[in-house]
Design a protein around this motif. Structure first.
Motif, PDB file in Angstrom:
ATOM      1  N   GLU A  30       0.811  -1.214   0.000  1.00 43.52           N
ATOM      2  CA  GLU A  30       0.000   0.000   0.000  1.00 43.52           C
ATOM      3  C   GLU A  30       0.849   1.271   0.000  1.00 43.52           C
ATOM      4  OE1 GLU A  30      -3.444   0.514  -0.448  1.00 43.52           O
ATOM      5  OE2 GLU A  30      -2.873  -1.455  -1.232  1.00 43.52           O
ATOM      6  N   ALA A  31       2.157   1.113   0.174  1.00 46.70           N
ATOM      7  CA  ALA A  31       3.073   2.257   0.084  1.00 46.70           C
ATOM      8  C   ALA A  31       3.688   2.375  -1.308  1.00 46.70           C
ATOM      9  CB  ALA A  31       4.168   2.140   1.142  1.00 46.70           C
ATOM     10  N   TYR A  32       3.343   1.435  -2.213  1.00 51.97           N
ATOM     11  CA  TYR A  32       3.774   1.577  -3.603  1.00 51.97           C
ATOM     12  C   TYR A  32       3.207   2.883  -4.160  1.00 51.97           C
ATOM     13  CZ  TYR A  32       4.753  -3.536  -3.778  1.00 51.97           C
ATOM     14  OH  TYR A  32       5.218  -4.805  -3.580  1.00 51.97           O
ATOM     15  N   SER A  33       3.757   3.319  -5.278  1.00 45.97           N
ATOM     16  CA  SER A  33       3.234   4.500  -5.959  1.00 45.97           C
ATOM     17  C   SER A  33       2.911   4.159  -7.417  1.00 45.97           C
ATOM     18  CB  SER A  33       4.258   5.640  -5.910  1.00 45.97           C
ATOM     19  OG  SER A  33       3.755   6.795  -6.549  1.00 45.97           O
ATOM     20  N   PRO A  34       1.619   3.987  -7.760  1.00 43.19           N
ATOM     21  CA  PRO A  34       0.430   4.088  -6.905  1.00 43.19           C
ATOM     22  C   PRO A  34       0.282   2.849  -6.023  1.00 43.19           C
ATOM     23  CG  PRO A  34      -0.209   3.397  -9.104  1.00 43.19           C
ATOM     24  CD  PRO A  34       1.273   3.691  -9.173  1.00 43.19           C
ATOM     25  N   PRO A  35      -0.569   2.918  -4.998  1.00 43.68           N
ATOM     26  CA  PRO A  35      -0.742   1.781  -4.083  1.00 43.68           C
ATOM     27  C   PRO A  35      -1.279   0.554  -4.810  1.00 43.68           C
ATOM     28  CG  PRO A  35      -1.707   3.789  -3.175  1.00 43.68           C
ATOM     29  CD  PRO A  35      -1.369   4.087  -4.597  1.00 43.68           C
ATOM     30  N   LEU A  36      -0.993  -0.618  -4.257  1.00 45.57           N
ATOM     31  CA  LEU A  36      -1.465  -1.854  -4.871  1.00 45.57           C
ATOM     32  C   LEU A  36      -2.983  -1.870  -4.987  1.00 45.57           C
ATOM     33  CD1 LEU A  36      -0.883  -4.675  -5.991  1.00 45.57           C
ATOM     34  CD2 LEU A  36      -0.960  -5.547  -3.651  1.00 45.57           C
ATOM     35  N   SER A  37      -3.685  -1.328  -3.999  1.00 48.13           N
ATOM     36  CA  SER A  37      -5.150  -1.335  -4.050  1.00 48.13           C
ATOM     37  C   SER A  37      -5.664  -0.584  -5.269  1.00 48.13           C
ATOM     38  CB  SER A  37      -5.729  -0.726  -2.770  1.00 48.13           C
ATOM     39  OG  SER A  37      -5.219   0.585  -2.554  1.00 48.13           O
ATOM     40  N   TRP A  38      -5.002   0.528  -5.630  1.00 48.91           N
ATOM     41  CA  TRP A  38      -5.413   1.258  -6.839  1.00 48.91           C
ATOM     42  C   TRP A  38      -5.144   0.410  -8.082  1.00 48.91           C
ATOM     43  CZ3 TRP A  38      -3.162   2.539 -11.386  1.00 48.91           C
ATOM     44  CH2 TRP A  38      -3.895   3.386 -12.227  1.00 48.91           C
ATOM     45  N   ALA A  39      -3.969  -0.226  -8.130  1.00 50.24           N
ATOM     46  CA  ALA A  39      -3.627  -1.059  -9.283  1.00 50.24           C
ATOM     47  C   ALA A  39      -4.607  -2.209  -9.443  1.00 50.24           C
ATOM     48  CB  ALA A  39      -2.195  -1.582  -9.139  1.00 50.24           C
ATOM     49  N   VAL A  40      -5.027  -2.803  -8.328  1.00 56.41           N
ATOM     50  CA  VAL A  40      -5.988  -3.906  -8.387  1.00 56.41           C
ATOM     51  C   VAL A  40      -7.323  -3.430  -8.946  1.00 56.41           C
ATOM     52  CG1 VAL A  40      -7.346  -5.502  -6.970  1.00 56.41           C
ATOM     53  CG2 VAL A  40      -4.884  -5.267  -6.582  1.00 56.41           C
ATOM     54  N   GLU A  41      -7.773  -2.264  -8.518  1.00 57.97           N
ATOM     55  CA  GLU A  41      -9.026  -1.733  -9.055  1.00 57.97           C
ATOM     56  C   GLU A  41      -8.913  -1.450 -10.547  1.00 57.97           C
ATOM     57  OE1 GLU A  41     -12.054  -1.517  -7.683  1.00 57.97           O
ATOM     58  OE2 GLU A  41     -11.036  -2.704  -6.132  1.00 57.97           O
ATOM     59  N   ALA A  42      -7.754  -0.942 -10.988  1.00 58.08           N
ATOM     60  CA  ALA A  42      -7.547  -0.714 -12.417  1.00 58.08           C
ATOM     61  C   ALA A  42      -7.570  -2.034 -13.174  1.00 58.08           C
ATOM     62  CB  ALA A  42      -6.222   0.010 -12.641  1.00 58.08           C
ATOM     63  N   ALA A  43      -7.011  -3.077 -12.566  1.00 62.61           N
ATOM     64  CA  ALA A  43      -6.988  -4.395 -13.197  1.00 62.61           C
ATOM     65  C   ALA A  43      -8.389  -4.968 -13.328  1.00 62.61           C
ATOM     66  CB  ALA A  43      -6.099  -5.339 -12.395  1.00 62.61           C
ATOM     67  N   ARG A  44      -9.206  -4.767 -12.302  1.00 61.77           N
ATOM     68  CA  ARG A  44     -10.565  -5.324 -12.308  1.00 61.77           C
ATOM     69  C   ARG A  44     -11.439  -4.701 -13.398  1.00 61.77           C
ATOM     70  NH1 ARG A  44     -10.883  -5.137  -5.718  1.00 61.77           N
ATOM     71  NH2 ARG A  44     -10.206  -7.301  -5.320  1.00 61.77           N
ATOM     72  N   LYS A  45     -11.118  -3.498 -13.829  1.00 61.29           N
ATOM     73  CA  LYS A  45     -11.906  -2.814 -14.851  1.00 61.29           C
ATOM     74  C   LYS A  45     -11.506  -3.220 -16.267  1.00 61.29           C
ATOM     75  CE  LYS A  45     -12.343   1.258 -11.867  1.00 61.29           C
ATOM     76  NZ  LYS A  45     -11.939   2.676 -11.690  1.00 61.29           N
ATOM     77  N   ALA A  46     -10.380  -3.943 -16.412  1.00 63.04           N
ATOM     78  CA  ALA A  46      -9.863  -4.285 -17.739  1.00 63.04           C
ATOM     79  C   ALA A  46     -10.172  -5.739 -18.075  1.00 63.04           C
ATOM     80  CB  ALA A  46      -8.355  -4.046 -17.781  1.00 63.04           C
ATOM     81  N   PRO A  47     -10.294  -6.074 -19.365  1.00 63.64           N
ATOM     82  CA  PRO A  47     -10.492  -7.477 -19.745  1.00 63.64           C
ATOM     83  C   PRO A  47      -9.366  -8.382 -19.264  1.00 63.64           C
ATOM     84  CG  PRO A  47     -10.961  -6.016 -21.594  1.00 63.64           C
ATOM     85  CD  PRO A  47     -10.340  -5.173 -20.534  1.00 63.64           C
ATOM     86  N   HIS A  48      -8.150  -7.866 -19.345  1.00 68.97           N
ATOM     87  CA  HIS A  48      -6.966  -8.601 -18.893  1.00 68.97           C
ATOM     88  C   HIS A  48      -6.047  -7.614 -18.176  1.00 68.97           C
ATOM     89  CE1 HIS A  48      -8.252 -11.725 -21.707  1.00 68.97           C
ATOM     90  NE2 HIS A  48      -8.306 -10.785 -22.631  1.00 68.97           N
ATOM     91  N   ALA A  49      -5.253  -8.119 -17.246  1.00 73.14           N
ATOM     92  CA  ALA A  49      -4.321  -7.234 -16.548  1.00 73.14           C
ATOM     93  C   ALA A  49      -3.181  -8.029 -15.953  1.00 73.14           C
ATOM     94  CB  ALA A  49      -5.033  -6.445 -15.448  1.00 73.14           C
ATOM     95  N   ALA A  50      -2.057  -7.346 -15.807  1.00 76.84           N
ATOM     96  CA  ALA A  50      -0.886  -7.911 -15.134  1.00 76.84           C
ATOM     97  C   ALA A  50      -0.296  -6.818 -14.256  1.00 76.84           C
ATOM     98  CB  ALA A  50       0.146  -8.395 -16.148  1.00 76.84           C
ATOM     99  N   LEU A  51      -0.108  -7.118 -12.986  1.00 71.55           N
ATOM    100  CA  LEU A  51       0.466  -6.166 -12.044  1.00 71.55           C
ATOM    101  C   LEU A  51       1.810  -6.694 -11.574  1.00 71.55           C
ATOM    102  CD1 LEU A  51      -2.673  -5.474  -9.799  1.00 71.55           C
ATOM    103  CD2 LEU A  51      -2.118  -4.512 -12.041  1.00 71.55           C
ATOM    104  N   LYS A  52       2.850  -5.932 -11.796  1.00 72.69           N
ATOM    105  CA  LYS A  52       4.190  -6.326 -11.353  1.00 72.69           C
ATOM    106  C   LYS A  52       4.371  -5.891  -9.907  1.00 72.69           C
ATOM    107  CE  LYS A  52       9.093  -5.377 -12.295  1.00 72.69           C
ATOM    108  NZ  LYS A  52      10.039  -4.681 -13.205  1.00 72.69           N
ATOM    109  N   VAL A  53       4.742  -6.838  -9.050  1.00 71.15           N
ATOM    110  CA  VAL A  53       4.926  -6.534  -7.634  1.00 71.15           C
ATOM    111  C   VAL A  53       6.248  -7.144  -7.162  1.00 71.15           C
ATOM    112  CG1 VAL A  53       2.468  -6.355  -7.124  1.00 71.15           C
ATOM    113  CG2 VAL A  53       3.599  -8.575  -6.956  1.00 71.15           C
ATOM    114  N   ALA A  54       6.661  -6.750  -5.976  1.00 72.20           N
ATOM    115  CA  ALA A  54       7.909  -7.286  -5.417  1.00 72.20           C
ATOM    116  C   ALA A  54       7.743  -8.772  -5.122  1.00 72.20           C
ATOM    117  CB  ALA A  54       8.281  -6.531  -4.150  1.00 72.20           C
TER     118      ALA A  54
END
Length: 391
Positions: free
Chosen positions: A181-205
């Protein structure tokens, strides 16, 4: 110089060619010579870019790195080309034709996507970073497939794209950031962006806690050449059920999928010890490897697998164990002298002893031509040294 524009001029490009391959010891002499004909700031910028290109060769290869433009953070945080190419291939297999690459950095992932024939919107809010991404798309002949936009990713409409890829910044003023949640942008924002797309990939540590992975995501840990590089949270893959966990090893790729197995049983030390790949360990798939090897654990809390049989597997390195000793430096030193050991490799898991410290004490000077690997670990809770060699 915090502007790439001077380096993109004919004079700047000529200077980059002139300083290519300059060794650190020669920089002062080269700079002194070039400053007689070129502005000092431009010469310094060219030499700085040459250093960044040399550092980037490990990730991008000499040919690409020698044409690309980098920032210090861009070299440090960009995706290794082999990993980016693998991810682009996965997206291509999903039928993705366009991707919104959010937090694109200097464009490493955008380049891989474009080379896979995928149209890319590459977004970064930092002006210098966005300029580097734009210059890299042009330098590699991919400007027709990559649109670079300087903007805050939270303001970008991605509805026109088949997929979203987000690579949040995971470093701050004090170094690495471990809280998603201290990522920029936070993981929660990235997850919401992913949920709105047909496909998504989020790179995390790769150290992301498993409990932080959303229930509907597939989590994949990736290693390259034995080094864990990243974790990816996939949405809308259609190839795996939500909650699937996998470890992928490059080159290959070779992928091990989780099957929800219980923890392996603890057993006595067998003839062989297997060291699982780091991606396997991060993905919590040691049980899958142990089942494949018909093996068990040395200790309930240690990710070393032992077995009496030698079975080939890409997911773990095998060692034949020749000796088992309680932790005792003097006994180890005497044994190494007796075996005429000149090369000592120390690995540890579940031990507070530093490998270099043990190597210095147990083998202060080479004793002969032989090589030994010593594992500092626990066996059924007891500090133990296991000696052996790679199979």
């Amino acid at each position: 110089m915090n502007d790439l524009a001077p380096l993109l001029t004919p004079e700047g490009r000529a200077l980059l060619d002139a300083v290519r391959g300059t060794a650190p010891a020669d920089e002062l002499a080269v700079a002194t010579r070039l400053r007689r004909e070129h502005p000092a700031g431009l010469v310094s910028a060219a030499l700085g870019q040459a250093r960044l290109r040399q550092r980037a060769e490990a990730k991008f290869g000499a040919e690409d790195a020698g044409r690309m433009f980098f920032t210090p953070n861009g070299v440090e945080q960009s995706t290794r080309a082999s990993v980016a190419a693998y991810r682009a291939e996965r997206l291509g297999e999903l039928g993705v034709a366009s991707v919104a690459d959010l937090c694109c950095g200097i464009g490493g992932d955008a380049i891989a996507l474009a080379r896979a024939g995928i149209r890319v919107l590459a977004v970064d809010r930092d002006p210098l970073t966005a300029a580097a991404a734009r210059a890299n798309a042009d330098a590699l002949g991919l400007a027709g497939l990559i649109e670079v936009r300087e903007a805050d990713v939270t303001d970008v409409d991605t509805t026109a794209y088949d997929a979203v890829f987000v690579d949040p910044a995971r470093r701050g003023g004090r170094g690495r950031i471990f809280d998603p949640e201290a990522y920029s942008p936070p993981l929660s924002w990235a997850v919401e962006a992913a949920r709105k797309a047909p496909h998504a990939a989020l790179k995390v540590a790769p150290g992301i806690p498993h409990e932080a992975v959303p229930a509907e995501a597939e989590a994949e840990w990736i290693s390259d050449g034995g080094d864990v590089k990243e974790a990816v949270l996939w949405f809308g893959t259609r190839t795996a059920a939500p909650g699937t966990v996998r470890a992928t090893l490059l080159p290959g790729p070779r992928t091990l999928r989780g099957r929800g197995l219980p923890d392996p049983e603890v057993r006595s030390v067998g003839r062989y010890l297997y060291e699982p790949d780091g991606a396997v360990i991060r993905a919590h798939l040691v049980a899958e490897v142990a089942e494949e090897l018909d093996g068990g654990l040395l200790d309930a809390t240690i990710a070393y697998v032992t077995s009496d049989e030698l079975r080939p597997t890409p997911y773990a390195s095998a060692y034949e164990i020749t000796d088992r000793l309680p932790f005792n430096v003097k006994k180890l030193k005497a044994l190494l002298r007796e075996r005429e050991v000149g090369i000592l490799t120390v690995k540890k898991r579940g031990s507070a002893v530093e490998p270099e410290e043990l190597r210095r004490k147990a083998l202060p000077k080479p004793q002969g031509p032989n090589a030994v690997t010593v594992f500092l670990t626990r066996v059924a809770g007891a500090p133990t040294m296991l000696l052996g060699h790679p199979v």
